[in-house]
Structures are given as structure tokens and as C-alpha cells.
Design a protein around this motif. Structure first.
Motif, PDB file in Angstrom:
ATOM      1  N   SER A  13      80.893  13.015  61.610  1.00 40.56           N
ATOM      2  CA  SER A  13      82.190  12.349  61.633  1.00 40.56           C
ATOM      3  C   SER A  13      83.300  13.315  61.227  1.00 40.56           C
ATOM      4  O   SER A  13      84.359  13.355  61.857  1.00 40.56           O
ATOM      5  CB  SER A  13      82.165  11.146  60.693  1.00 40.56           C
ATOM      6  OG  SER A  13      83.428  10.561  60.591  1.00 40.56           O
ATOM      7  N   ASP A  16      83.882  15.796  64.052  1.00 42.61           N
ATOM      8  CA  ASP A  16      84.561  15.138  65.172  1.00 42.61           C
ATOM      9  C   ASP A  16      86.053  14.991  64.889  1.00 42.61           C
ATOM     10  O   ASP A  16      86.894  15.274  65.747  1.00 42.61           O
ATOM     11  CB  ASP A  16      83.961  13.766  65.453  1.00 42.61           C
ATOM     12  CG  ASP A  16      82.577  13.830  66.076  1.00 42.61           C
ATOM     13  OD1 ASP A  16      82.165  14.931  66.507  1.00 42.61           O
ATOM     14  OD2 ASP A  16      81.902  12.777  66.116  1.00 42.61           O
ATOM     15  N   GLN A  17      86.393  14.553  63.674  1.00 39.83           N
ATOM     16  CA  GLN A  17      87.801  14.398  63.314  1.00 39.83           C
ATOM     17  C   GLN A  17      88.515  15.748  63.287  1.00 39.83           C
ATOM     18  O   GLN A  17      89.659  15.863  63.732  1.00 39.83           O
ATOM     19  CB  GLN A  17      87.940  13.710  61.962  1.00 39.83           C
ATOM     20  CG  GLN A  17      87.660  12.236  62.024  1.00 39.83           C
ATOM     21  CD  GLN A  17      87.979  11.536  60.720  1.00 39.83           C
ATOM     22  OE1 GLN A  17      88.620  12.083  59.833  1.00 39.83           O
ATOM     23  NE2 GLN A  17      87.524  10.305  60.611  1.00 39.83           N
ATOM     24  N   ILE A  20      89.313  16.694  66.825  1.00 39.12           N
ATOM     25  CA  ILE A  20      90.426  15.896  67.344  1.00 39.12           C
ATOM     26  C   ILE A  20      91.749  16.433  66.817  1.00 39.12           C
ATOM     27  O   ILE A  20      92.706  16.622  67.567  1.00 39.12           O
ATOM     28  CB  ILE A  20      90.258  14.404  66.968  1.00 39.12           C
ATOM     29  CG1 ILE A  20      89.116  13.790  67.773  1.00 39.12           C
ATOM     30  CG2 ILE A  20      91.546  13.631  67.188  1.00 39.12           C
ATOM     31  CD1 ILE A  20      88.725  12.389  67.313  1.00 39.12           C
ATOM     32  N   CYS A  32      92.220   7.940  72.562  1.00 41.66           N
ATOM     33  CA  CYS A  32      91.510   7.156  71.557  1.00 41.66           C
ATOM     34  C   CYS A  32      90.179   6.697  72.147  1.00 41.66           C
ATOM     35  O   CYS A  32      90.120   6.255  73.296  1.00 41.66           O
ATOM     36  CB  CYS A  32      92.356   5.954  71.150  1.00 41.66           C
ATOM     37  SG  CYS A  32      91.533   4.819  70.010  1.00 41.66           S
ATOM     38  N   ARG A  33      89.137   6.788  71.370  1.00 37.34           N
ATOM     39  CA  ARG A  33      87.807   6.396  71.860  1.00 37.34           C
ATOM     40  C   ARG A  33      87.673   4.892  72.052  1.00 37.34           C
ATOM     41  O   ARG A  33      86.857   4.438  72.837  1.00 37.34           O
ATOM     42  CB  ARG A  33      86.732   6.876  70.888  1.00 37.34           C
ATOM     43  CG  ARG A  33      86.607   8.364  70.871  1.00 37.34           C
ATOM     44  CD  ARG A  33      85.519   8.794  69.940  1.00 37.34           C
ATOM     45  NE  ARG A  33      85.422  10.245  69.930  1.00 37.34           N
ATOM     46  CZ  ARG A  33      84.792  10.939  69.029  1.00 37.34           C
ATOM     47  NH1 ARG A  33      84.170  10.323  68.054  1.00 37.34           N
ATOM     48  NH2 ARG A  33      84.754  12.246  69.096  1.00 37.34           N
ATOM     49  N   LYS A  34      88.475   4.106  71.338  1.00 39.15           N
ATOM     50  CA  LYS A  34      88.351   2.653  71.428  1.00 39.15           C
ATOM     51  C   LYS A  34      89.245   2.043  72.498  1.00 39.15           C
ATOM     52  O   LYS A  34      88.800   1.212  73.276  1.00 39.15           O
ATOM     53  CB  LYS A  34      88.643   2.006  70.081  1.00 39.15           C
ATOM     54  CG  LYS A  34      87.577   2.280  69.058  1.00 39.15           C
ATOM     55  CD  LYS A  34      87.757   1.449  67.831  1.00 39.15           C
ATOM     56  CE  LYS A  34      86.622   1.760  66.864  1.00 39.15           C
ATOM     57  NZ  LYS A  34      86.607   0.869  65.735  1.00 39.15           N
ATOM     58  N   GLY A  36      91.637   3.958  74.553  1.00 39.25           N
ATOM     59  CA  GLY A  36      91.989   4.844  75.656  1.00 39.25           C
ATOM     60  C   GLY A  36      93.438   5.299  75.660  1.00 39.25           C
ATOM     61  O   GLY A  36      93.871   5.995  76.570  1.00 39.25           O
ATOM     62  N   CYS A  54      96.816   6.441  67.474  1.00 37.79           N
ATOM     63  CA  CYS A  54      97.129   5.885  68.791  1.00 37.79           C
ATOM     64  C   CYS A  54      98.154   4.768  68.603  1.00 37.79           C
ATOM     65  O   CYS A  54      98.438   4.352  67.484  1.00 37.79           O
ATOM     66  CB  CYS A  54      95.861   5.367  69.477  1.00 37.79           C
ATOM     67  SG  CYS A  54      95.137   3.904  68.726  1.00 37.79           S
ATOM     68  N   CYS A  58      94.000   1.959  66.430  1.00 36.89           N
ATOM     69  CA  CYS A  58      92.532   2.057  66.355  1.00 36.89           C
ATOM     70  C   CYS A  58      92.119   3.360  65.668  1.00 36.89           C
ATOM     71  O   CYS A  58      91.246   3.372  64.814  1.00 36.89           O
ATOM     72  CB  CYS A  58      91.889   2.049  67.736  1.00 36.89           C
ATOM     73  SG  CYS A  58      92.453   0.794  68.855  1.00 36.89           S
ATOM     74  N   THR A  59      92.765   4.445  66.064  1.00 37.14           N
ATOM     75  CA  THR A  59      92.536   5.754  65.455  1.00 37.14           C
ATOM     76  C   THR A  59      93.695   6.023  64.511  1.00 37.14           C
ATOM     77  O   THR A  59      94.850   5.941  64.904  1.00 37.14           O
ATOM     78  CB  THR A  59      92.475   6.856  66.537  1.00 37.14           C
ATOM     79  OG1 THR A  59      91.409   6.570  67.425  1.00 37.14           O
ATOM     80  CG2 THR A  59      92.259   8.217  65.911  1.00 37.14           C
TER      81      THR A  59
END
Length: 66
Positions: A13, A16-17, A20, A32-34, A36, A54, A58-59
Motif C-alpha cells: 500500500s 502504491d501510494q 501515485i 482514481c481506482r474507484k 475513474g 479525486c 474516493c482517493t
């Protein structure tokens, strides 16, 4: 509890952050992965706290600009 598994998930995690944050700060388009929606960098001095987020929220990665 399996601490080895927990450590691996936490490390993944974090990495990944970090990836990004790096891409967004380079000006690359990251979604955003959730939802888009594109992620945007919010700099200090604005109305909201600095970070990467986003439009829907979400992010939400809070950054500390020292």
C-alpha cells in the motif's frame, strides 16, 4: 494474526501510494481506482488541505509540505 502478511500488505500500500504521488507530481494523468476520475494535486495555501485527491473524494492522500 499473520503479521508477515500484514507487513506485506502495508508495504504494498505504501509503495502504491508513493508511485501515485510521484506520477501526479510529474504531471502525468492518473485515474482514481474507484471512480475513474483524474487525481489532482492540491498545493498549500488553498481552501483545502494539501494532498492528492479525486473530485469525489474516493482517493485522498494528505501531503505535508514543509
Amino acid at each position: 494474526m499473520d503479521f508477515d502478511r500484514l507487513n506485506k500488505l502495508t508495504a504494498r500500500s505504501f509503495n502504491d501510494q508513493k508511485a501515485i504521488i510521484k506520477k501526479v507530481m510529474q504531471g502525468k494523468k492518473v485515474l482514481c481506482r474507484k471512480c475513474g476520475q483524474p487525481l489532482r494535486l492540491v498545493l498549500p495555501g488553498g481552501e483545502t488541505r494539501p494532498g492528492i485527491r479525486c473530485a469525489r473524494g474516493c482517493t485522498d492522500i494528505e501531503l505535508d509540505f514543509a
